[in-house]
Scaffold this motif. Structure first.
Motif, short mmCIF file in Angstrom:
data_model
loop_
_atom_site.label_atom_id
_atom_site.label_comp_id
_atom_site.label_asym_id
_atom_site.label_seq_id
_atom_site.Cartn_x
_atom_site.Cartn_y
_atom_site.Cartn_z
N ASP A 98 0.84 -1.18 0.00
CA ASP A 98 0.00 0.00 0.00
C ASP A 98 0.88 1.24 0.00
OD1 ASP A 98 -1.75 2.16 0.93
OD2 ASP A 98 -3.18 0.58 1.45
N ASP A 99 0.53 2.27 -0.79
CA ASP A 99 1.33 3.49 -0.85
C ASP A 99 1.24 4.30 0.44
OD1 ASP A 99 2.14 2.93 -3.41
OD2 ASP A 99 0.54 4.09 -4.36
N GLU A 100 0.11 4.19 1.15
CA GLU A 100 -0.09 5.01 2.35
C GLU A 100 0.23 4.24 3.63
OE1 GLU A 100 -4.04 6.50 2.23
OE2 GLU A 100 -3.73 7.67 0.41
N ASN A 101 0.01 2.93 3.63
CA ASN A 101 0.27 2.11 4.80
C ASN A 101 1.19 0.96 4.39
OD1 ASN A 101 -1.78 3.36 6.76
ND2 ASN A 101 -3.05 2.84 4.99
N LEU A 102 1.57 0.13 5.35
CA LEU A 102 2.43 -0.99 5.02
C LEU A 102 1.77 -1.91 4.01
CD1 LEU A 102 3.92 -1.93 8.51
CD2 LEU A 102 5.08 -0.80 6.61
N PHE A 103 0.50 -2.23 4.25
CA PHE A 103 -0.24 -3.09 3.32
C PHE A 103 -1.72 -3.02 3.66
CE2 PHE A 103 0.57 -5.88 6.94
CZ PHE A 103 -0.61 -6.59 7.09
N HIS A 104 -2.54 -3.53 2.75
CA HIS A 104 -3.94 -3.76 3.02
C HIS A 104 -4.29 -5.14 2.48
CE1 HIS A 104 -4.16 -2.18 -1.14
NE2 HIS A 104 -5.18 -3.01 -1.27
N TYR A 105 -5.51 -5.61 2.73
CA TYR A 105 -5.93 -6.91 2.25
C TYR A 105 -6.78 -6.77 0.99
CZ TYR A 105 -4.44 -9.25 6.54
OH TYR A 105 -3.70 -9.77 7.56
N ALA A 106 -6.60 -7.72 0.09
CA ALA A 106 -7.44 -7.79 -1.11
C ALA A 106 -8.17 -9.12 -1.14
CB ALA A 106 -6.59 -7.64 -2.37
N CYS A 141 -5.90 -7.00 10.70
CA CYS A 141 -5.17 -5.84 11.19
C CYS A 141 -5.15 -4.68 10.20
CB CYS A 141 -3.74 -6.24 11.55
SG CYS A 141 -2.79 -6.93 10.16
N ARG A 142 -5.73 -4.89 9.01
CA ARG A 142 -5.73 -3.85 7.99
C ARG A 142 -7.08 -3.84 7.29
NH1 ARG A 142 -1.62 -2.98 10.28
NH2 ARG A 142 0.44 -2.43 9.46
N LYS A 143 -7.35 -2.79 6.56
CA LYS A 143 -8.60 -2.67 5.82
C LYS A 143 -8.65 -3.68 4.68
CE LYS A 143 -6.96 0.77 2.47
NZ LYS A 143 -7.14 2.12 1.91
N VAL A 144 -9.86 -3.95 4.19
CA VAL A 144 -10.08 -4.93 3.13
C VAL A 144 -10.59 -4.21 1.88
CG1 VAL A 144 -11.37 -6.98 2.42
CG2 VAL A 144 -10.60 -6.74 4.79
N GLU A 145 -9.96 -4.51 0.76
CA GLU A 145 -10.42 -3.99 -0.52
C GLU A 145 -10.97 -5.15 -1.35
OE1 GLU A 145 -8.77 -1.61 -4.49
OE2 GLU A 145 -7.36 -2.47 -3.04
N ILE A 146 -12.18 -5.00 -1.85
CA ILE A 146 -12.78 -6.03 -2.71
C ILE A 146 -12.53 -5.63 -4.16
CG2 ILE A 146 -14.90 -7.21 -3.37
CD1 ILE A 146 -15.95 -6.71 -0.58
#
Length: 227
Positions: A98-106, A141-146
């Motif tokens: 992720d550009d803003e955080n370490l990572f997010h979930y997909a 621990c991170r947001k989820v993107e569908i």
């Protein structure tokens, strides 16, 4: 029968290897993949073997372990079948940089729908949480993107999963260089077990279990969480 739905969260890189891989590309050791959709998975035999090994070394009584997993394959004098049924572990959430955080979930809608359908078969009435509640419901621990199914398959393909160079040195000289594919740490898979009682549930819920190859270099340490 007790039916348990498990989240399997890789806390380190995970390599459950595809022994039938015959790739002629850069990848020497590929991960296991679902035969239908091609997404990464852990075959039930690999999963069962890893859990059996954990129970063997965690103090579970031999009689209980034999009841769950059956006789050891090297014991030709006994052919007792195990009472528990293990299903393949399928990918549910993939960590993405992720550009803003370490990572997010997909994940994708198809993956979520397959999870809901499969869970509902063995646990009738199971309801998948709303999209905006996925992070909380699954303890992520991170947001989820569908994303679209096409995009998710692309994220999981051989070009995008991490490939790690491995080497054997002899007096500082490289003797054997090969390339190994992994599922990155924090990947979340799910599996289902059907058991005659709650012995297995109590033994592995909340525990860290090593799955796949390369345990001595920290691969495959996964947390099992009942949902």
């Amino acid at each position: 029968m007790n039916t348990n739905i498990w989240l399997i969260t890789a806390k380190t890189n995970l390599h459950a290897g595809n022994e039938n891989n015959s790739s002629y590309g850069i990848i020497d050791n590929a991960v296991q993949r679902d035969a239908l959709c091609g997404l990464p998975c852990i075959n039930s035999s690999s999963l069962k073997g890893a859990v059996n090994e954990f129970c063997c070394h965690s103090g579970m009584p031999a009689a209980s372990r034999k009841k769950i997993f059956g006789s050891d394959k090297n014991d030709r004098s006994d052919s007792q079948k195990g009472s528990s049924v293990f299903f393949d572990a399928r990918i549910l959430f993939l960590p993405v940089q992720d550009d803003e955080n370490l990572f997010h979930y997909a994940t994708s809608r198809d993956v979520l729908d397959m999870f809901k359908e499969r869970a509902g078969i063995f646990s009738p009435g199971y309801q998948l949480p709303a999209d905006n509640a996925l992070q909380q419901k699954f303890g992520l621990c991170r947001k989820v993107e569908i994303v679209s199914s096409e995009s998710f398959k692309e994220l999981c393909n051989d070009e995008n999963l991490p490939i790690i160079a491995r080497n054997v040195l002899d007096n500082g000289v490289s003797m054997n260089l090969w390339y190994e594919q992994v599922l990155p740490a924090e990947t979340v898979l799910y599996s289902i077990t059907c058991d005659s009682d709650d012995t297995l549930e109590k033994a592995i819920n909340g525990k860290i279990i090593q799955i796949g190859a390369n345990a001595t270099i920290g691969y495959g340490y996964c947390k099992f969480t009942k949902i």
